[in-house]
Design a protein around this motif. Structure first.
Motif, PDB file in Angstrom:
ATOM      1  N   ALA A 155       0.797  -0.769  -0.344  1.00  0.00           N
ATOM      2  CA  ALA A 155       0.102   0.239  -0.077  1.00  0.00           C
ATOM      3  C   ALA A 155       1.254   1.148  -0.196  1.00  0.00           C
ATOM      4  CB  ALA A 155      -1.047   0.151   1.171  1.00  0.00           C
ATOM      5  N   LEU A 156       2.025   1.114   0.725  1.00  0.00           N
ATOM      6  CA  LEU A 156       3.530   1.988   0.497  1.00  0.00           C
ATOM      7  C   LEU A 156       3.598   2.436  -0.346  1.00  0.00           C
ATOM      8  CD1 LEU A 156       4.522   2.218   4.185  1.00  0.00           C
ATOM      9  CD2 LEU A 156       2.056   3.540   3.171  1.00  0.00           C
ATOM     10  N   SER A 157       3.587   1.404  -1.167  1.00  0.00           N
ATOM     11  CA  SER A 157       4.827   1.493  -2.308  1.00  0.00           C
ATOM     12  C   SER A 157       3.988   2.220  -3.667  1.00  0.00           C
ATOM     13  CB  SER A 157       5.242   0.018  -2.805  1.00  0.00           C
ATOM     14  OG  SER A 157       5.917   0.004  -4.179  1.00  0.00           O
ATOM     15  N   ASP A 158       2.479   1.450  -3.966  1.00  0.00           N
ATOM     16  CA  ASP A 158       1.856   1.458  -4.801  1.00  0.00           C
ATOM     17  C   ASP A 158       0.883   3.013  -4.338  1.00  0.00           C
ATOM     18  OD1 ASP A 158      -0.571   1.072  -3.651  1.00  0.00           O
ATOM     19  OD2 ASP A 158      -0.881  -0.896  -4.528  1.00  0.00           O
ATOM     20  N   GLU A 159       0.878   3.277  -3.599  1.00  0.00           N
ATOM     21  CA  GLU A 159       0.236   4.789  -2.503  1.00  0.00           C
ATOM     22  C   GLU A 159      -1.393   5.144  -3.006  1.00  0.00           C
ATOM     23  OE1 GLU A 159       2.584   7.799  -4.970  1.00  0.00           O
ATOM     24  OE2 GLU A 159       3.671   8.236  -2.571  1.00  0.00           O
TER      25      GLU A 159
END
Length: 218
Positions: A155-159
């Motif tokens: 989730a933090l990677s693909d925002e």
């Protein structure tokens, strides 16, 4: 009763306001009727992802204030926080943009863990020197609240929650919110700032009274 709270993880008064609100809510006889929703807000969206200096240095340069004046301001805030049982440590605070932390908060909200993650983010930032812009630090906070590590990293990677963060900020602008913490009771009554617990109690009573009056009229 629905209570919407706009708050920034990097806002010292937001943690103090959270404690004072919780004190009022805990003693309020109708507390079981209340549902709290945390919303994102950024006091300084221009803050870099990481800043090598101290919080004192950053604020002094950002606001054009003398360093000693900033230190005095922090001493006052630290004293106010201590009155709510919080142990602020501005000397080891890591200056970081809160945008990534807000995305974690929305992931937590999707899993019913927003309160735990909000508390951990604020405590980590102001009391323990946690880097709220660091993915590994955010993973530790998220997993500590029962979230899944691979999902947090993805989730933090693909925002995927960035649009939700932006939507919160946009809604705040539409409501005329220009400072946090900001509390909205049933979308009827707004209250700005880290008010005393007694003020929150009055707002809870007033909002409930308005809701009961509306129900009677309908």
């Amino acid at each position: 009763m629905q209570i919407d709270i706009w708050s920034d993880v990097a806002c010292p008064w937001c943690f103090i306001g959270k404690r004072r609100f919780e004190t009022a809510l805990r003693a309020w006889e109708h507390r079981d009727e209340v549902e709290v929703t945390w919303h994102s807000f950024q006091l300084d969206p221009t803050l870099p992802e990481h800043y090598d200096g101290t919080e004192v240095e950053y604020l002094a340069s950002r606001k054009g204030m003398p360093v000693e004046q900033v230190r005095q301001m922090f001493a006052h805030v630290t004293e106010q926080a201590a009155g709510e049982g919080l142990s602020y440590d501005f000397d080891k605070l890591v200056v970081a943009n809160s945008l990534r932390a807000h995305q974690l908060l929305h992931l937590a909200k999707a899993h019913g863990r927003a309160d735990e993650v909000k508390e951990a983010l604020l405590s980590g930032h102001f009391e323990h020197g946690t880097d709220i812009g660091d993915v590994d630090a955010l993973v530790a906070i998220g997993t500590g609240a029962g979230l899944d590590e691979p999902e947090i990293r993805a989730a933090l990677s693909d925002e995927r929650y960035l649009p939700a963060v932006r939507a919160d900020i946009q809604q705040a602008q539409e409501l005329g919110v220009n400072g946090v913490p900001f509390f909205v009771f049933d979308m009827r009554l707004g209250l700005s700032g880290a008010q005393p617990a007694s003020t929150f109690t009055q707002a809870l009573d007033q909002a409930r009274k308005l809701a009961l009056e509306d129900a009677t009229l309908s």
